[in-house]
Design a protein around this motif. Sequence first.
Motif, mmCIF file in Angstrom:
data_model
loop_
_atom_site.group_PDB
_atom_site.id
_atom_site.type_symbol
_atom_site.label_atom_id
_atom_site.label_comp_id
_atom_site.label_asym_id
_atom_site.label_seq_id
_atom_site.Cartn_x
_atom_site.Cartn_y
_atom_site.Cartn_z
ATOM 1 N N LYS A 71 -3.342 2.615 -2.339
ATOM 2 C CA LYS A 71 -4.745 2.287 -2.611
ATOM 3 C C LYS A 71 -4.872 0.824 -3.075
ATOM 4 O O LYS A 71 -5.777 0.093 -2.652
ATOM 5 C CB LYS A 71 -5.285 3.236 -3.677
ATOM 6 N N GLY A 72 -3.935 0.373 -3.928
ATOM 7 C CA GLY A 72 -3.940 -1.035 -4.385
ATOM 8 C C GLY A 72 -3.743 -1.986 -3.218
ATOM 9 O O GLY A 72 -4.394 -3.049 -3.144
ATOM 10 N N LYS A 73 -2.857 -1.626 -2.306
ATOM 11 C CA LYS A 73 -2.602 -2.475 -1.134
ATOM 12 C C LYS A 73 -3.855 -2.580 -0.276
ATOM 13 O O LYS A 73 -4.225 -3.679 0.186
ATOM 14 C CB LYS A 73 -1.442 -1.875 -0.341
ATOM 15 N N LEU B 290 -6.378 -4.754 -2.032
ATOM 16 C CA LEU B 290 -5.953 -6.153 -1.933
ATOM 17 C C LEU B 290 -6.322 -6.733 -0.569
ATOM 18 O O LEU B 290 -6.856 -7.835 -0.468
ATOM 19 C CB LEU B 290 -4.443 -6.261 -2.172
ATOM 20 N N LEU B 291 -6.037 -5.983 0.500
ATOM 21 C CA LEU B 291 -6.365 -6.463 1.852
ATOM 22 C C LEU B 291 -7.870 -6.615 2.030
ATOM 23 O O LEU B 291 -8.343 -7.573 2.664
ATOM 24 C CB LEU B 291 -5.781 -5.506 2.896
ATOM 25 N N LYS B 292 -8.645 -5.662 1.440
ATOM 26 C CA LYS B 292 -10.108 -5.793 1.532
ATOM 27 C C LYS B 292 -10.581 -7.041 0.766
ATOM 28 O O LYS B 292 -11.468 -7.775 1.225
ATOM 29 C CB LYS B 292 -10.783 -4.530 0.950
ATOM 30 N N ARG C 88 -12.498 -10.161 2.315
ATOM 31 C CA ARG C 88 -13.828 -10.560 1.833
ATOM 32 C C ARG C 88 -13.839 -12.041 1.454
ATOM 33 O O ARG C 88 -14.745 -12.794 1.817
ATOM 34 C CB ARG C 88 -14.198 -9.696 0.623
ATOM 35 N N ARG C 89 -12.787 -12.448 0.741
ATOM 36 C CA ARG C 89 -12.745 -13.849 0.314
ATOM 37 C C ARG C 89 -12.602 -14.792 1.525
ATOM 38 O O ARG C 89 -13.180 -15.879 1.565
ATOM 39 C CB ARG C 89 -11.613 -14.054 -0.674
#
Length: 188
Positions: free
Chosen positions: A77-79, A82-84, A88-89
Amino acid sequence: MRLPQIQIRTTDIQMDLQIHNPKQHIEQPKATQTIQQPAAILDINTTRGQLKIDSSQARRDLGLIGPLESSRNYAEKGKQELLKGISRRAGEGRQLMESAGKGQGRAPIQSIAKQNHGPKRAGPYNIKFVPSIGSVKIDYTPGKTDVNFTPQKPKIDVQVNKPIHKYTPGDVTGTMIQRPHVEIDVVG
């Protein structure tokens, strides 16, 4: 002429007889008999049935998972988050880069701020069944029962008894009361 005549007179014998009848007694005793019926031999062999219940999916649906799986889930879930976040950035950077130098001033930053901090709508509400249907898996292997039955023959012992025979012979005794007598007379 006159012929002489013969006269014959007889006296019969008289006897006093004592007759004792014979006696006979015959008895047939019953046969001596013993009967035994041994119990039948009954052999029962069973193989136990096996019931396997896998409730791991139902436990996951309820949130009951082990520490290793929980760590893996949180790491995944953290990975994904992080990818999202990176995506987004990168999208926001591209948006700033494309609108830079066109005289918009702070408008691109304000639009990005509105996208990130505006009220978010929750998803549709619905009823969820916990645990999910079919999440408990049941596998049953039936057992076997083998029954072997061996009847035993009866044991019969018979002894035939000889007949009991008693015989008393009869007896006849006699006394002569009158002797036999013959008288012959010649009459002239």
